[in-house]
Design a protein around this motif. Structure first.
Motif, PDB file in Angstrom:
ATOM      1  N   SER A 255      16.889  22.575  54.162  1.00 41.53           N
ATOM      2  CA  SER A 255      16.409  23.539  55.147  1.00 41.53           C
ATOM      3  C   SER A 255      14.915  23.755  54.960  1.00 41.53           C
ATOM      4  O   SER A 255      14.360  23.500  53.890  1.00 41.53           O
ATOM      5  N   SER A 267      19.139  30.722  54.135  1.00 38.95           N
ATOM      6  CA  SER A 267      20.322  29.871  53.972  1.00 38.95           C
ATOM      7  C   SER A 267      20.751  29.804  52.511  1.00 38.95           C
ATOM      8  O   SER A 267      21.942  29.934  52.183  1.00 38.95           O
ATOM      9  N   ASP A 435      21.082  31.353  59.971  1.00 39.36           N
ATOM     10  CA  ASP A 435      20.720  30.742  58.694  1.00 39.36           C
ATOM     11  C   ASP A 435      21.577  31.312  57.567  1.00 39.36           C
ATOM     12  O   ASP A 435      22.053  30.580  56.688  1.00 39.36           O
ATOM     13  N   THR A 438      25.124  29.904  57.840  1.00 36.21           N
ATOM     14  CA  THR A 438      25.228  28.538  57.337  1.00 36.21           C
ATOM     15  C   THR A 438      25.466  28.522  55.832  1.00 36.21           C
ATOM     16  O   THR A 438      26.340  27.817  55.326  1.00 36.21           O
TER      17      THR A 438
END
Length: 498
Positions: A255, A267, A435, A438
């Motif tokens: 990321s 994340s 984010d 995830t």
């Protein structure tokens, strides 16, 4: 990575039912000796509990709008419980008491009706006007009562709790009358009704909370389920006292890019807060110093010169996409196709995938895709299709799990019922929420949940954490940040354990 915790999508009490199925369940209960009053008292206990769940700090003012049937009786019985806990009660009867059903009259008479003025600063409204069997269009006095509810919601900032279904909404189709009540919370009794989860009903239904009725037997089959606390509570077993970090998985987060380092932090922190044993964050060398300086100390930040090198990394679960940009789309597509580990695919990884989604049919590992509506449109153009239809058609075509984000997030996988998330708030409509999701989903997969259950649980946890930040913390819909979710995930997890 071997997944050893089985799917629990078929939790029968979470079924989404038709009006006919709901009536059949009630009739079967009555035939078995259960009384209508017993069901009403169970419902009332649940209703009062949910009101206090979202307004826990001080008793407030409860305004009851009632019709003349059992829906009104539910509202009266719940109001009595709130009154016993210090809430003031204000009644608005659409019909004279003499026209109410016997059970509704009994519950009405149990209320102390002498108090109506509110010294409190927050008000809630119980919509007990009409239940599931109501016919449209609405007529007065019900229609005018609905207009008054909506006026108070708009002008007085009252929060509306619809009992079973918002008055004016069809329980099967989700079609809404022109004067349909706009609810902030829908307290569906027993089982969720099909009309509550269709796209067109979203802004009338609001947040769904299911009120369990243990004496009702669920239907044998359903092609849709709710992801609520009772359905999800058994997914993560308690950890053994002798547990160690490797048992909860190594998550690799891919990321971030120049200008988007925050996505990488969110994340990775989501994976930490989601329970992963180890979290490694892989970033290109050009942003390594920035990310390393701002990442939580628990995250192992690792610089890479190319995403192609990641295929050799000893990772249990990948989380790929937030803030990556499109400069390295070819390498990201290769990673999606070639990695053998389970992978959560989000954001710019989805945009890279949209150029050639056919690689999903050739992938070497399980994939959970988490698109928002815009990303879904690029992945799978489906004009004039409902969100449910899009999800079903996409997962019929590709062997993946799909988490289709939205105010009623849908999780789909081939040979599973559609799952509708129940939690969340409009405050989540801000950058960075996905984010966090995830990372949380990747952490749950690392703890050996199936991708389907990890998606359902991850969406529920993030939505519930947002609610806790607003209703139990100091945030508001306007001020809510992704970091607020991270700070309240622990309490959301605990709610599933108690």
């Amino acid at each position: 990575m071997e997944n050893v915790i089985t799917d629990q999508a078929s939790h029968p009490a979470s079924s989404v039912v038709t009006s006919k199925q709901m009536r059949a369940a009630e009739e079967a209960a009555f035939a078995g000796g259960i009384t209508a009053e017993a069901l009403m008292d169970q419902a009332a206990t649940g209703i009062a509990g949910v009101v206090e769940k979202f307004f826990p700090k001080n008793p407030g003012h409860c305004v009851v709008f009632s019709g003349k049937g059992n829906n009104a009786g539910d509202a009266f019985a719940a109001a009595r419980l709130l009154q016993e806990r210090g809430w003031t009660i204000e009644l608005h009867l659409a019909f004279p008491e003499g026209k109410c059903g016997e059970l509704a009259r009994k519950k009405l008479r149990s209320l102390d009706q002498s108090i109506s003025e509110s010294p409190h600063r927050h008000s809630v409204i119980l919509d007990g006007l009409l239940g599931l069997g109501a016919k449209l269009p609405l007529r007065d006095p019900i229609a005018s009562a609905c207009r008054e509810i909506n006026r108070r919601r708009l002008e007085e900032n009252a929060f509306v709790f619809a009992i079973d279904i918002p008055t004016g909404l069809d329980g099967d189709s989700g079609a809404a009358d022109a004067d349909c009540v706009i609810a902030d919370f829908n307290l569906t009794i027993g089982f969720a009704k099909r009309g509550l989860v269709v796209d067109q009903a979203l802004d009338f239904v609001g947040r769904i909370e299911r009120i369990p009725l243990p004496d009702l037997d669920p239907p044998e089959q359903s092609n849709a389920v709710l992801a609520d606390g009772s359905a999800l509570s058994g997914l993560l077993p308690r950890r053994k006292f002798g547990a160690y970090k490797n048992q909860f998985g190594r998550v690799g987060v891919v990321s971030g890019s120049r200008g988007f380092s925050g996505a990488a932090i969110l994340s990775a922190t989501g994976a930490l807060r989601g329970g992963a044993g180890l979290v490694e964050l892989f970033v290109l060398e050009e942003i390594y110093s920035i990310v390393a300086a701002t990442a939580p100390p628990e995250v192992m930040v690792k610089p890479i010169s190319s995403y192609s090198a990641l295929l050799a990394e000893p990772i249990d679960v990948w989380a790929v996409g937030p803030g990556l940009g499109q400069e390295h789309a070819n390498e990201i597509r290769r990673l999606i196709q070639e990695a053998q580990q389970p992978m959560v695919v989000d954001a710019d990884a989805l945009n890279a995938l949209a150029r050639d989604p056919s690689i999903l049919s050739q992938g070497k590992g399980p994939r959970l895709l988490t698109p928002h509506p815009g990303e879904m449109k690029r992945l799978f153009p489906a004009e004039e299709k409902s969100r449910a239809e899009q999800a079903l058609e996409f997962t019929a075509k590709y062997p993946v799990t799909l988490l289709l984000k939205g105010s009623r997030t849908i999780v789909a996988e081939r040979d599973h019922p559609l799952s509708y998330n129940t939690t969340g708030t409009p405050g989540m409509a801000t950058g960075g929420m996905g984010d966090v999701l995830t990372g949380v989903c990747a952490a749950l997969i690392a703890q050996k949940l199936s991708l389907f259950d990890a998606a359902r649980l991850g969406a529920w946890l993030c939505g519930r954490a947002a609610e806790i930040a607003i209703f139990n913390g100091d945030s508001s819909e306007e001020s809510l940040l992704p970091s607020d979710l991270l700070n309240h995930l622990g309490r959301a997890f605990r709610e599933l354990s108690f």
